[in-house]
Enzyme design. Structure first.
Site, mmCIF file in Angstrom:
data_model
loop_
_atom_site.group_PDB
_atom_site.id
_atom_site.type_symbol
_atom_site.label_atom_id
_atom_site.label_comp_id
_atom_site.label_asym_id
_atom_site.label_seq_id
_atom_site.Cartn_x
_atom_site.Cartn_y
_atom_site.Cartn_z
ATOM 1 N N ASP A 1 11.076 3.823 -9.001
ATOM 2 C CA ASP A 1 11.112 2.773 -7.979
ATOM 3 C C ASP A 1 12.302 1.852 -8.207
ATOM 4 O OD1 ASP A 1 8.182 3.714 -8.304
ATOM 5 O OD2 ASP A 1 8.333 2.857 -6.306
ATOM 6 N N CYS B 1 2.230 10.890 -10.016
ATOM 7 C CA CYS B 1 2.265 10.252 -8.705
ATOM 8 C C CYS B 1 2.884 11.188 -7.671
ATOM 9 C CB CYS B 1 2.993 8.908 -8.775
ATOM 10 S SG CYS B 1 2.701 7.875 -7.325
HETATM 11 P P1 RI2 Z 1 10.582 8.752 -4.269
HETATM 12 C C1 RI2 Z 1 6.325 5.747 -5.573
HETATM 13 O O1 RI2 Z 1 5.814 4.456 -5.436
HETATM 14 C C2 RI2 Z 1 6.047 6.353 -6.931
HETATM 15 O O2 RI2 Z 1 6.084 5.410 -7.985
HETATM 16 C C3 RI2 Z 1 7.182 7.343 -7.020
HETATM 17 O O3 RI2 Z 1 7.416 7.814 -8.324
HETATM 18 C C4 RI2 Z 1 8.324 6.489 -6.499
HETATM 19 O O4 RI2 Z 1 7.758 5.769 -5.407
HETATM 20 C C5 RI2 Z 1 9.571 7.189 -6.093
HETATM 21 O O5 RI2 Z 1 9.340 8.071 -5.017
HETATM 22 P P2 RI2 Z 1 4.576 4.107 -4.446
HETATM 23 O O6 RI2 Z 1 5.169 3.737 -3.112
HETATM 24 O O7 RI2 Z 1 11.462 7.664 -3.777
HETATM 25 O O8 RI2 Z 1 3.632 5.280 -4.371
HETATM 26 O O9 RI2 Z 1 11.260 9.638 -5.278
HETATM 27 O O10 RI2 Z 1 3.913 2.912 -5.088
HETATM 28 O O11 RI2 Z 1 9.951 9.550 -3.140
#
Ligand code: RI2
Length: 315
Positions: A201, A132
């Site tokens: 998350d 991701c």
């Molecule tokens: P940072 C994202 O969620 C991903 O799951 C990623 O690993 C997590 O947030 C943490 O990201 P989404 O918003 O806070 O894409 O480390 O569903 O940037």
């Protein structure tokens, strides 16, 4: 009229979070703090209790958007906690504004710190798999690259929203050699990987990590291949309610993100955004306070609880 305008600004940010125009647990939390700051500075409330009510309402609108990222509720709590509704209106306004600014600043500092602390665990010659798009995982990778370590990254696509594309663009623009793979190729490539670095998350009191759907399969493949898995996450990703046994809610998103249901009438389509990686598959959690084993998640939360979860130290 003025009040409505401010509320609509909060609604606009909430909509962007919900539709993932603003995404990533850290960015969501910062956007929520900024929305509350706008609300506090623009509110036409005439009393402090009205302002506190406005801020609580804005917080509720923001919290309704994405249920799995605890960074969002921790950010809202950080800004709105114990505002004195019987005190002076301007004091309440100033307090909310300065807390929102403080949250954003601390979130930025935390990401930098996580990069500095985490990159010590990256060795010259490492191939790192990431899943991701996590700003914290990329902070570790970029810092290792900045230090002149010869590293390579394998990045998954992250279906259905393909946030892996953000990762590969960001890393290749930075100069880091990066290979894109589909999510289902993770096990196939694991033998070429030295470390897995992902974000989070939410992190539960038992050290289980809630992250983008597919993380737990990657963790299984890493475990099988004896590849260590690191989670890069700020302390506001630790989930307070899990201390009292609550489970982290897994967000179920629109099936349209996967495929148009009209193409497959009568077929059930499921789209959970996250999954849970049990702590036994997590080697280390890299926080801005230092590196901890997943078993120490409880202590981080307890420390926060002793401070009422509302103390500045929670960040
Ligand atoms: P940072 C994202 O969620 C991903 O799951 C990623 O690993 C997590 O947030 C943490 O990201 P989404 O918003 O806070 O894409 O480390 O569903 O940037």
């Amino acid at each position: 009229m003025g009040v409505e305008l401010v509320v609509s600004k909060v609604e606009d940010i909430a909509h962007k979070i919900e539709t993932m125009e603003i995404r990533g647990a850290r960015k969501i939390a910062k956007a929520a703090a900024n929305a509350l700051k706008e609300e506090a500075s623009g509110s036409e409330a005439e009393t402090s209790s009205q302002l506190v009510e406005d801020l609580n309402e804005a917080g509720r609108i923001l919290l309704d958007t994405r249920p799995s990222a605890v960074s969002l509720s921790n950010s809202v709590r950080y800004v709105t906690r114990d505002l004195d509704s019987s005190g002076d209106l301007e004091d309440v306004r100033d307090k909310a504004i300065s807390r929102a600014k403080e949250f954003v600043q601390r979130a930025n500092e935390a990401k930098k710190k996580i990069g500095e602390i985490g990159c010590r665990r990256i060795s010259d010659g490492d191939t790192i798999l990431t899943h991701c798009n996590s700003s914290n995982a990329l902070s570790v990778i970029k810092k290792a690259y900045d230090e002149g370590k010869d590293i390579e990254v394998v990045a998954t696509e992250a279906r259905p929203r393909r946030q892996g594309y953000i990762t590969i663009r960001e890393l290749s623009e930075y100069g880091v050699p990066v290979t894109l793979i589909v999510d289902s190729a993770a096990r196939h490539f694991m033998k070429e990987v030295d470390k897995v670095v992902v974000g989070a998350d939410s992190i539960a009191a038992n050290g289980a990590v809630v992250n983008k759907i597919g993380t737990s399969q990657i963790a299984l493949a890493a475990d099988e291949a004896r590849v260590p898995l690191f989670v890069a996450a700020e302390s506001y990703k630790f989930h307070p309610s899990t201390l009292v046994g609550e489970l982290v809610q897994i967000e179920e998103r629109d099936e349209e993100e996967i495929v148009s249901p009209e193409e497959f009438p009568g077929v059930n389509i499921k789209n959970p955004a996250f999954d849970v990686t049990p702590s036994e598959y997590v080697d280390l959690i890299i926080t801005e306070r230092g590196i901890i084993p997943p078993a120490a998640a409880y202590e981080i939360l307890q420390e926060a609880f002793e401070l009422g979860l509302e103390g500045d130290e929670f960040l």
